[in-house]
Design an enzyme around this catalytic site. Structure first.
Site, PDB file in Angstrom:
ATOM      1  N   ASP A 124       3.722  20.283  43.939  1.00 34.60           N
ATOM      2  CA  ASP A 124       3.048  19.040  43.568  1.00 34.60           C
ATOM      3  C   ASP A 124       2.396  18.396  44.782  1.00 34.60           C
ATOM      4  O   ASP A 124       3.046  17.717  45.572  1.00 34.60           O
ATOM      5  CB  ASP A 124       4.048  18.067  42.929  1.00 34.60           C
ATOM      6  N   ASP A 180      11.045  21.615  39.886  1.00 36.70           N
ATOM      7  CA  ASP A 180      10.142  20.592  39.373  1.00 36.70           C
ATOM      8  C   ASP A 180       9.696  19.665  40.494  1.00 36.70           C
ATOM      9  O   ASP A 180      10.516  19.193  41.289  1.00 36.70           O
ATOM     10  CB  ASP A 180      10.860  19.794  38.280  1.00 36.70           C
ATOM     11  N   HIS A 181       8.403  19.392  40.548  1.00 33.04           N
ATOM     12  CA  HIS A 181       7.823  18.478  41.535  1.00 33.04           C
ATOM     13  C   HIS A 181       8.252  18.807  42.953  1.00 33.04           C
ATOM     14  O   HIS A 181       8.680  17.934  43.708  1.00 33.04           O
ATOM     15  CB  HIS A 181       8.173  17.021  41.199  1.00 33.04           C
ATOM     16  N   GLY A 229       6.187  13.284  31.925  1.00 32.39           N
ATOM     17  CA  GLY A 229       6.432  11.975  31.341  1.00 32.39           C
ATOM     18  C   GLY A 229       6.535  12.065  29.835  1.00 32.39           C
ATOM     19  O   GLY A 229       5.976  11.248  29.106  1.00 32.39           O
ATOM     20  N   GLY A 230       7.259  13.089  29.338  1.00 28.97           N
ATOM     21  CA  GLY A 230       7.329  13.324  27.897  1.00 28.97           C
ATOM     22  C   GLY A 230       8.274  12.408  27.146  1.00 28.97           C
ATOM     23  O   GLY A 230       8.216  12.338  25.920  1.00 28.97           O
TER      24      GLY A 230
END
Length: 293
Positions: free
Chosen positions: A103, A81-82, A218-219
């Protein structure tokens, strides 16, 4: 079973549900997420975020994530992730991760396009899925599991400057060949300080321009109804960490408060944290995959 992100999200896109993607910076988080997914019998994505390298490194946590994914009774993608550096993306691919996110959203559009296109070539040659990001997702001053620094609406002349543009997204996807795209429409990494103002119609506008799965970063902190609307409009992957981690911390605080003068052992603490995380992410998964449960 270990699978690619593309295989999971293609099914979610077809059947109009979303897959939860959870950052797991320790063993207990991995166990909590896998257990919740198996109880619900839904696919899931285990994520290692580059910003969590200070908590545990990819070489340490990666093999554990992969082991739990391979032994799971549900489809599991293991995802970086990212990833902000080519080096960590290549390390994840070589380690056996089935998906990476590169990202470069903080860079210029031209740099993001060029660098993402290059990493897609490398990843696809190894059978690995790629997620990219276009636009700017806000970061709370209280932090979170994904963001790097504090970015808010005040940092832009207008929201249009930070939200993902549908036409630009179409060009970006066509040029790069990415398998999924994280888009900006008002969500925030970290703890919500005020109620988020989401441009949910923008998801539909972007979906009408491109034919790949869309990702919500950003969930945490979004209302159930907004989650459901976002999924109906085209979101198929939802990143979720902060509030799950907080749930684990709250369980630990409750354990200690209730113990009084009794002894509290470390294994009790990590068990309480794991139970708190599991309950929270299971609730999130139930919302995301509501249409297939």
């Amino acid at each position: 079973m270990l699978v690619t992100m593309k295989s999971i999200l293609d099914d979610a896109k077809k059947r109009r549900y979303a897959v939860g993607a959870f950052n797991v910076p320790n063993l207990e988080s991995i166990q909590a997420v896998i257990s919740a997914a198996e109880e619900l019998q839904v696919p899931v994505i285990l994520q290692h975020a580059e910003v969590h390298e200070n908590l545990i490194s990819l070489p340490e946590v990666g093999p554990i994530m992969l082991d739990y994914a391979k032994r799971s009774s549900v489809p599991v993608c293991v995802h970086l992730d990212h990833g902000a550096s080519f080096e960590l993306c290549i390390q994840a691919i070589r380690s056996g991760f089935t998906s990476i996110m590169y990202d470069a959203s903080a860079k210029s559009y031209e740099e993001n396009l060029r660098e993402t296109k290059e990493i897609v070539k490398i990843a696809h040659a190894a059978g690995v899925s790629v997620e990219a990001e276009l636009g700017h997702i806000f970061t709370s001053s209280l932090g979170g599991g994904e963001g790097r620094g504090t970015v808010g609406a005040k940092d832009f002349a207008s929201l249009d400057d930070c939200y993902t543009d549908p036409v630009t997204a179409r060009t970006f996807v066509k040029e790069t060949g990415v398998d999924a795209l994280a888009i900006s429409f008002g969500t925030t990494h970290g703890v919500y300080l005020t109620e988020p103002k989401l441009d949910l119609n923008r998801i539909t506008q972007i979906r009408n321009e491109i034919n790949i799965p869309l990702v919500m970063h950003g969930g945490s902190g979004i209302s159930d109804e907004d989650f459901k609307t976002a999924i109906r409009n085209g979101i198929t992957k939802i990143n979720y960490y902060t509030y799950g981690s907080m749930a684990g911390g709250n369980n630990v605080r409750e354990l200690i408060a209730n113990a009084g003068n009794e002894k509290v052992f470390y294994h009790d603490i990590v068990t309480a944290a794991k139970e708190g995380i599991k309950a929270d992410v299971k609730t999130a998964m139930s919302i995301f995959a509501n249409s297939i449960l």
